[in-house]
Design an enzyme around this catalytic site. Structure first.
Site, PDB file in Angstrom:
ATOM      1  N   LEU A  70      -2.616   2.798  47.252  1.00 39.39           N
ATOM      2  CA  LEU A  70      -3.776   3.318  48.234  1.00 39.39           C
ATOM      3  C   LEU A  70      -3.491   3.190  50.027  1.00 39.39           C
ATOM      4  O   LEU A  70      -4.202   3.930  50.759  1.00 39.39           O
ATOM      5  CB  LEU A  70      -5.150   2.421  47.896  1.00 39.39           C
ATOM      6  CG  LEU A  70      -5.618   2.727  46.636  1.00 39.39           C
ATOM      7  CD1 LEU A  70      -6.729   1.784  46.265  1.00 39.39           C
ATOM      8  CD2 LEU A  70      -6.211   4.257  46.247  1.00 39.39           C
ATOM      9  N   GLN A  80      -5.225  -5.268  51.739  1.00 39.26           N
ATOM     10  CA  GLN A  80      -5.614  -3.711  51.935  1.00 39.26           C
ATOM     11  C   GLN A  80      -6.723  -3.379  52.746  1.00 39.26           C
ATOM     12  O   GLN A  80      -7.059  -2.278  53.159  1.00 39.26           O
ATOM     13  CB  GLN A  80      -5.380  -3.214  50.599  1.00 39.26           C
ATOM     14  CG  GLN A  80      -3.938  -2.976  50.080  1.00 39.26           C
ATOM     15  CD  GLN A  80      -3.938  -2.102  48.979  1.00 39.26           C
ATOM     16  OE1 GLN A  80      -4.076  -2.918  47.583  1.00 39.26           O
ATOM     17  NE2 GLN A  80      -3.472  -1.189  48.924  1.00 39.26           N
TER      18      GLN A  80
HETATM   19  O1  GNR Z   1      -4.148   2.818  42.121  1.00 39.99           O
HETATM   20  C1  GNR Z   1      -3.016   2.249  42.054  1.00 39.99           C
HETATM   21  N1  GNR Z   1      -2.094   2.797  41.107  1.00 39.99           N
HETATM   22  C2  GNR Z   1      -1.038   2.303  40.772  1.00 39.99           C
HETATM   23  C3  GNR Z   1       0.143   2.944  40.059  1.00 39.99           C
HETATM   24  C4  GNR Z   1       1.069   2.786  39.745  1.00 39.99           C
HETATM   25  C5  GNR Z   1       1.476   1.592  40.150  1.00 39.99           C
HETATM   26  C6  GNR Z   1       0.602   0.533  40.876  1.00 39.99           C
HETATM   27  C7  GNR Z   1      -0.441   1.054  41.360  1.00 39.99           C
HETATM   28  S1  GNR Z   1      -1.575   0.348  42.288  1.00 39.99           S
HETATM   29  C8  GNR Z   1      -2.518   1.316  43.095  1.00 39.99           C
HETATM   30  C9  GNR Z   1      -3.537   0.640  43.830  1.00 39.99           C
HETATM   31  C10 GNR Z   1      -2.922  -0.191  45.076  1.00 39.99           C
HETATM   32  O2  GNR Z   1      -2.522   0.315  46.066  1.00 39.99           O
HETATM   33  N2  GNR Z   1      -2.911  -1.360  44.867  1.00 39.99           N
HETATM   34  O3  GNR Z   1      -2.336  -2.055  45.750  1.00 39.99           O
HETATM   35 NI    NI Z   2      -0.749  -1.037  46.776  1.00 45.10          NI
END
Ligand code: GNR
Ligand code: NI
Length: 171
Positions: free
Chosen positions: A95, A51
Site C-alpha cells: 500500500l 505505514q
Molecule cells: O495488501 C497487500 N497485499 C499483499 C500482497 C502480497 C504480499 C504482501 C501484501 S501486503 C499488502 C498490504 C501492505 O502493504 N502491507 O504492508
Molecule cells: Ni507493505
C-alpha cells in the site's frame, strides 16, 4: 476510529526501525482500530503501523477472501525466530508503493513470536500467504520494503517514478 493517510515511497519514515511496545494500553488499541479501518478502506490484507507514520511494532492482517467476512489478526512486537531453507515465490504489492507488483522469493515457512492484544505471548509456525504477508509486515517494522529484494534496475526505476510523482504534488 479514523481512516489515516498511508505514507508512500519515497517517504523516509518507511526506513525507520519501529520501537517495541512496552504496555498494551488504550492508545495501542485505538491505533489498532485506526489501522483496521485504514487497511479495509484501502483495501489491503496487511498493514504495519509505520505505514500510517507511527514507528511502533504493531502489525495487523486480514487474509479473509470474502467481503464482510473479516478475520482480523494483530501481532505486537513480532519477530521471526526460524525460517525454512525452502523458498517460495509470490507476487507482492504494498500500500506504500501503490499499483506496483513484483515477484519476491522468501522462506516458505517461518516461526514468528509475538504478543496478542491482551499481551499474551505466542509462537506460531506459518506457511503460504500468511508466511509471505507476515514476513512483508515484519520487514516494514524493520524499515525493509519488498522492492529491496528485486533487481537494482527495477528498484531504482520504481523509486524514481514515485519520487517524480511526489515532486509533482509539491508544485
Ligand atoms: O495488501 C497487500 N497485499 C499483499 C500482497 C502480497 C504480499 C504482501 C501484501 S501486503 C499488502 C498490504 C501492505 O502493504 N502491507 O504492508
Ligand atoms: Ni507493505
Amino acid at each position: 476510529m479514523a481512516v489515516r493517510d498511508i505514507i508512500k515511497l519515497p517517504d523516509k519514515r518507511l526506513r525507520l526501525v519501529s520501537e517495541p511496545i512496552k504496555h498494551i494500553d488504550g492508545d495501542i488499541r485505538a491505533l489498532v482500530d485506526d489501522m483496521f479501518e485504514t487497511m479495509y478502506k484501502a483495501p489491503g490484507i496487511g498493514l504495519a503501523a509505520i505505514q500510517i507514520g507511527i514507528p511502533k511494532r504493531v502489525i495487523i492482517l486480514d487474509l479473509s477472501k470474502k467481503e464482510g467476512d473479516h478475520k482480523p489478526q494483530v501481532f505486537i512486537n513480532a519477530e521471526v525466530t526460524w525460517a525454512s531453507s525452502e523458498k517460495s515465490k509470490y507476487e507482492e504489492g504494498c500500500l506504500s508503493i501503490p499499483e506496483y507488483y513484483e515477484e519476491v522469493e522468501r522462506p516458505a515457512e517461518v516461526k514468528v513470536k509475538y504478543l496478542d492484544l491482551d499481551g499474551k505471548a505466542h509462537e506460531t509456525e506459518v506457511k503460504g500467504l500468511l508466511a509471505t504477508c507476515l514476513q512483508h509486515e515484519i520487514d516494514h517494522i524493520n524499515g525493509v520494503l519488498f522492492i529491496d529484494y528485486i533487481s537494482k534496475l527495477k528498484r531504482d526505476r520504481v523509486i524514481k517514478k514515485f519520487s517524480k510523482a511526489a515532486k509533482k504534488v509539491e508544485e
